[in-house]
Design a protein around this motif. Structure first.
Motif, PDB file in Angstrom:
ATOM      1  N   SER A  81       0.828  -1.209   0.000  1.00  0.00           N
ATOM      2  CA  SER A  81       0.000   0.000   0.000  1.00  0.00           C
ATOM      3  C   SER A  81       0.859   1.254   0.000  1.00  0.00           C
ATOM      4  CB  SER A  81      -0.940  -0.002   1.211  1.00  0.00           C
ATOM      5  OG  SER A  81      -1.842  -1.091   1.153  1.00  0.00           O
ATOM      6  N   VAL A  82       1.904   1.271   0.819  1.00  0.00           N
ATOM      7  CA  VAL A  82       2.792   2.440   0.845  1.00  0.00           C
ATOM      8  C   VAL A  82       3.427   2.656  -0.527  1.00  0.00           C
ATOM      9  CG1 VAL A  82       4.959   3.330   1.775  1.00  0.00           C
ATOM     10  CG2 VAL A  82       3.254   2.371   3.311  1.00  0.00           C
ATOM     11  N   ALA A  83       3.928   1.571  -1.134  1.00  0.00           N
ATOM     12  CA  ALA A  83       4.541   1.691  -2.460  1.00  0.00           C
ATOM     13  C   ALA A  83       3.533   2.193  -3.488  1.00  0.00           C
ATOM     14  CB  ALA A  83       5.127   0.347  -2.884  1.00  0.00           C
ATOM     15  N   ASN A  84       2.310   1.695  -3.427  1.00  0.00           N
ATOM     16  CA  ASN A  84       1.293   2.105  -4.408  1.00  0.00           C
ATOM     17  C   ASN A  84       0.867   3.556  -4.213  1.00  0.00           C
ATOM     18  OD1 ASN A  84       1.229  -0.396  -5.675  1.00  0.00           O
ATOM     19  ND2 ASN A  84      -0.352  -1.192  -4.307  1.00  0.00           N
ATOM     20  N   PHE A  85       0.699   3.980  -2.962  1.00  0.00           N
ATOM     21  CA  PHE A  85       0.246   5.350  -2.724  1.00  0.00           C
ATOM     22  C   PHE A  85       1.345   6.369  -3.031  1.00  0.00           C
ATOM     23  CE2 PHE A  85      -3.420   3.547  -0.671  1.00  0.00           C
ATOM     24  CZ  PHE A  85      -4.386   4.533  -0.798  1.00  0.00           C
ATOM     25  N   LEU A  86       2.596   5.982  -2.920  1.00  0.00           N
ATOM     26  CA  LEU A  86       3.668   6.892  -3.303  1.00  0.00           C
ATOM     27  C   LEU A  86       3.773   7.029  -4.816  1.00  0.00           C
ATOM     28  CD1 LEU A  86       6.551   6.017  -0.801  1.00  0.00           C
ATOM     29  CD2 LEU A  86       4.950   7.931  -0.718  1.00  0.00           C
ATOM     30  N   GLN A  87       3.142   6.122  -5.559  1.00  0.00           N
ATOM     31  CA  GLN A  87       3.212   6.164  -7.017  1.00  0.00           C
ATOM     32  C   GLN A  87       1.873   6.538  -7.654  1.00  0.00           C
ATOM     33  OE1 GLN A  87       5.842   2.835  -8.719  1.00  0.00           O
ATOM     34  NE2 GLN A  87       5.277   2.003  -6.728  1.00  0.00           N
ATOM     35  N   ILE A  88       1.037   7.240  -6.926  1.00  0.00           N
ATOM     36  CA  ILE A  88      -0.255   7.658  -7.465  1.00  0.00           C
ATOM     37  C   ILE A  88      -0.050   8.620  -8.634  1.00  0.00           C
ATOM     38  CG2 ILE A  88      -2.323   9.011  -6.982  1.00  0.00           C
ATOM     39  CD1 ILE A  88      -2.283   7.924  -4.166  1.00  0.00           C
ATOM     40  N   PHE A  89      -0.687   8.316  -9.744  1.00  0.00           N
ATOM     41  CA  PHE A  89      -0.591   9.190 -10.920  1.00  0.00           C
ATOM     42  C   PHE A  89      -1.894   9.233 -11.712  1.00  0.00           C
ATOM     43  CE2 PHE A  89       0.038   9.213 -15.568  1.00  0.00           C
ATOM     44  CZ  PHE A  89       0.343  10.557 -15.721  1.00  0.00           C
ATOM     45  N   THR A  90      -2.389   8.063 -12.107  1.00  0.00           N
ATOM     46  CA  THR A  90      -3.517   8.022 -13.034  1.00  0.00           C
ATOM     47  C   THR A  90      -4.751   8.693 -12.453  1.00  0.00           C
ATOM     48  OG1 THR A  90      -2.659   5.934 -13.896  1.00  0.00           O
ATOM     49  CG2 THR A  90      -4.924   6.507 -14.457  1.00  0.00           C
ATOM     50  N   GLU A  91      -5.018   8.470 -11.176  1.00  0.00           N
ATOM     51  CA  GLU A  91      -6.238   9.007 -10.565  1.00  0.00           C
ATOM     52  C   GLU A  91      -6.297  10.525 -10.633  1.00  0.00           C
ATOM     53  OE1 GLU A  91      -4.180   6.869  -9.275  1.00  0.00           O
ATOM     54  OE2 GLU A  91      -5.237   5.068  -8.583  1.00  0.00           O
ATOM     55  N   PRO A  92      -5.278  11.248 -10.124  1.00  0.00           N
ATOM     56  CA  PRO A  92      -5.348  12.713 -10.269  1.00  0.00           C
ATOM     57  C   PRO A  92      -5.211  13.190 -11.710  1.00  0.00           C
ATOM     58  CG  PRO A  92      -3.261  12.053  -9.276  1.00  0.00           C
ATOM     59  CD  PRO A  92      -4.132  10.839  -9.294  1.00  0.00           C
ATOM     60  N   TYR A  93      -4.498  12.441 -12.531  1.00  0.00           N
ATOM     61  CA  TYR A  93      -4.340  12.847 -13.929  1.00  0.00           C
ATOM     62  C   TYR A  93      -5.685  12.831 -14.654  1.00  0.00           C
ATOM     63  CZ  TYR A  93      -2.648  12.936 -18.756  1.00  0.00           C
ATOM     64  OH  TYR A  93      -2.437  13.265 -20.068  1.00  0.00           O
ATOM     65  N   VAL A  94      -6.498  11.818 -14.394  1.00  0.00           N
ATOM     66  CA  VAL A  94      -7.786  11.694 -15.074  1.00  0.00           C
ATOM     67  C   VAL A  94      -8.858  12.548 -14.408  1.00  0.00           C
ATOM     68  CG1 VAL A  94      -9.639  10.079 -15.693  1.00  0.00           C
ATOM     69  CG2 VAL A  94      -7.240   9.388 -15.917  1.00  0.00           C
ATOM     70  N   MET A  95      -8.869  12.569 -13.065  1.00  0.00           N
ATOM     71  CA  MET A  95      -9.978  13.186 -12.346  1.00  0.00           C
ATOM     72  C   MET A  95      -9.812  14.684 -12.138  1.00  0.00           C
ATOM     73  SD  MET A  95     -10.644  10.194  -9.504  1.00  0.00           S
ATOM     74  CE  MET A  95     -12.146  10.941  -8.869  1.00  0.00           C
ATOM     75  N   THR A  96      -8.596  15.162 -11.899  1.00  0.00           N
ATOM     76  CA  THR A  96      -8.416  16.572 -11.547  1.00  0.00           C
ATOM     77  C   THR A  96      -7.348  17.273 -12.371  1.00  0.00           C
ATOM     78  OG1 THR A  96      -6.753  16.054  -9.858  1.00  0.00           O
ATOM     79  CG2 THR A  96      -9.062  16.058  -9.162  1.00  0.00           C
ATOM     80  N   HIS A  97      -6.557  16.536 -13.159  1.00  0.00           N
ATOM     81  CA  HIS A  97      -5.446  17.115 -13.916  1.00  0.00           C
ATOM     82  C   HIS A  97      -4.470  17.862 -13.001  1.00  0.00           C
ATOM     83  CE1 HIS A  97      -7.492  16.004 -17.587  1.00  0.00           C
ATOM     84  NE2 HIS A  97      -8.571  16.662 -17.193  1.00  0.00           N
ATOM     85  N   GLY A  98      -4.315  17.347 -11.786  1.00  0.00           N
ATOM     86  CA  GLY A  98      -3.394  17.954 -10.845  1.00  0.00           C
ATOM     87  C   GLY A  98      -3.968  19.123 -10.064  1.00  0.00           C
ATOM     88  N   GLY A  99      -5.133  19.580 -10.395  1.00  0.00           N
ATOM     89  CA  GLY A  99      -5.749  20.728  -9.721  1.00  0.00           C
ATOM     90  C   GLY A  99      -6.726  20.279  -8.660  1.00  0.00           C
ATOM     91  N   PRO A 100      -7.472  21.216  -8.129  1.00  0.00           N
ATOM     92  CA  PRO A 100      -7.371  22.668  -8.370  1.00  0.00           C
ATOM     93  C   PRO A 100      -6.230  23.282  -7.559  1.00  0.00           C
ATOM     94  CG  PRO A 100      -9.107  22.193  -6.801  1.00  0.00           C
ATOM     95  CD  PRO A 100      -8.585  20.860  -7.249  1.00  0.00           C
ATOM     96  N   ALA A 101      -5.623  24.308  -8.109  1.00  0.00           N
ATOM     97  CA  ALA A 101      -4.521  25.023  -7.460  1.00  0.00           C
ATOM     98  C   ALA A 101      -3.400  24.069  -7.071  1.00  0.00           C
ATOM     99  CB  ALA A 101      -5.027  25.784  -6.236  1.00  0.00           C
TER     100      ALA A 101
END
Length: 293
Positions: free
Chosen positions: A222-242
């Motif tokens: 879980s620690v390894a996976n959460f440190l490598q989070i990318f797809t979820e914010p990329y698709v859902m928020t594009h790194g935002g808001p702010a």
């Protein structure tokens, strides 16, 4: 060389070669690129490639967005890892209960989110969490709660994203815990009941020690996976808001494939690799200390 030795080499050689090509060589390549200014100009002509030493790492230390990404990732891991493991363990205990019927069906339904396509489910959740037409806000409006801009407000963007991540990932740990619970001797529970132990005492002193190795495995993954989070914010928020959901992996992707600063992106990859390695080693030492191994 004996026949058994040749057979062992024949079976292990493909795995060794695959690991070398897929893991070792790219890791060494990223380490080498991290000490250069490899960019789009170097892609066109390697004569433009220059050795910069620790210059990329120094530049990262001076980049506010990098530290923002580190903070966002650490926050997501600090909240998401306990939430994912806790949810998985609670659901595993419920599914493993003696009174529950149709256990295989429940296991299949609860494990289904883990094997679904990540991008497709992220898009679905993006519509569920939409501020104007989302199903979640519609359900809240039925009980008089005003709509919330889940993905458009910096205060709620990380919790909303984590809800989806936990929902998507908890099924794997759930199966691990169910398998671990099946190995706990029932005699221990009977002895605890005879000694007057209640439900919480049996869970604390019988269940948790017995499934300790499974808990350690779930924590490491879980620690390894959460440190490598990318797809979820990329698709859902594009790194935002702010920039509230920019993670280390998102920052690395942006540097490498938006700005073509591959040397800087490789430096981020090396730092992330070292962080995961350090945390994994720390978790293993803690596991041995508390006799989880």
């Amino acid at each position: 060389m004996s026949r058994q030795t040749r057979a062992g080499i024949a079976f292990t050689l493909p795995i060794f070669v695959g690991t070398l090509l897929v893991l070792v060589v790219p890791t060494i390549g990223a380490l080498l690129l991290s000490v250069t200014d490899f960019d789009i100009y170097a892609l066109a002509d390697l004569h433009d490639l220059r050795f910069v030493g620790v210059g990329n790492y120094v530049e990262l230390a001076r980049t506010p967005l990098f530290w923002r990404a580190v903070g966002n990732t650490a926050l997501m891991a600090a909240i998401g890892v306990p939430a994912a493991i806790g949810t998985s363990l609670v659901v595993a205990l419920l599914v493993n209960g003696a009174t529950l019927r149709w256990k295989p069906v429940w296991r299949l339904l609860l494990f289904a989110p883990y094997v679904t396509t990540l991008v497709a489910t992220a898009l679905v959740w993006r519509y569920v969490l939409d501020a104007r037409t989302g199903l979640l806000n519609y359900a809240l409006s039925l009980i008089g709660i005003p709509p919330v801009d889940w993905l458009g407000d910096p205060r709620t963007s990380i919790p909303a994203t984590l809800i989806f991540i936990v929902w998507k990932a908890f099924g794997y740990n759930m199966l691990v815990f169910i398998a671990a619970l099946a190995t706990v001797p029932q005699d221990l529970y009977e002895a605890a009941r005879l000694d007057g132990a209640g439900t919480w005492a049996r869970f604390r002193h019988v269940t948790l020690p017995a499934i300790g190795p499974a808990l350690l495995l779930a924590a490491v993954l879980s620690v390894a996976n959460f440190l490598q989070i990318f797809t979820e914010p990329y698709v859902m928020t594009h790194g935002g808001p702010a920039q509230s959901t920019v993670t280390v992996m998102y920052f690395m992707f942006d540097q490498g494939f938006t700005w073509w600063n591959l040397g800087m992106a490789s430096a981020v990859a090396v730092l992330l690799f070292l962080a995961i390695l350090l945390l994994t080693g720390l978790q293993a030492r803690l596991g041995k200390r508390y006799e989880w191994l």
